[in-house]
Scaffold this motif. Structure first.
Motif, short mmCIF file in Angstrom:
data_model
loop_
_atom_site.label_atom_id
_atom_site.label_comp_id
_atom_site.label_asym_id
_atom_site.label_seq_id
_atom_site.Cartn_x
_atom_site.Cartn_y
_atom_site.Cartn_z
N GLN A 258 0.84 -1.19 0.00
CA GLN A 258 0.00 0.00 0.00
C GLN A 258 0.87 1.24 0.00
O GLN A 258 1.97 1.25 0.54
N TYR A 259 0.34 2.27 -0.60
CA TYR A 259 1.04 3.54 -0.67
C TYR A 259 0.34 4.53 0.24
O TYR A 259 -0.86 4.73 0.12
N GLY A 260 1.06 5.11 1.17
CA GLY A 260 0.47 6.04 2.11
C GLY A 260 0.87 7.46 1.81
O GLY A 260 1.13 8.23 2.71
#
Length: 70
Positions: free
Chosen positions: A2-4
């Protein structure tokens, strides 16, 4: 994975907004645009002096899909 990360949308280009400080905080800058020549990325580089900008370009008249971005 996931990219935050953060998202920044430019609503106007003239006068060019003061975004340099915000961009300098980023680990990675990716410009997503519907252009074959990366016009927006080049405009950001010219107005901020930040050169390490990645691009995701699409110029087939179709909208971006999640797969295009991934």
């Amino acid at each position: 994975k996931q990219y935050g990360g953060k998202f920044l949308q430019l609503l106007y280009l003239e006068p060019f907004p003061d975004i340099k400080k915000e961009l300098e905080k980023a680990k990675e800058i990716i410009v997503v645009e519907t252009s074959s020549t990366a016009k927006l990325a080049n405009l950001i580089k010219a107005n901020t002096g930040i050169k390490n900008i990645k691009t995701i370009l699409k110029y087939d008249a179709l909208p971006f899909t999640p797969g295009d971005i991934k």
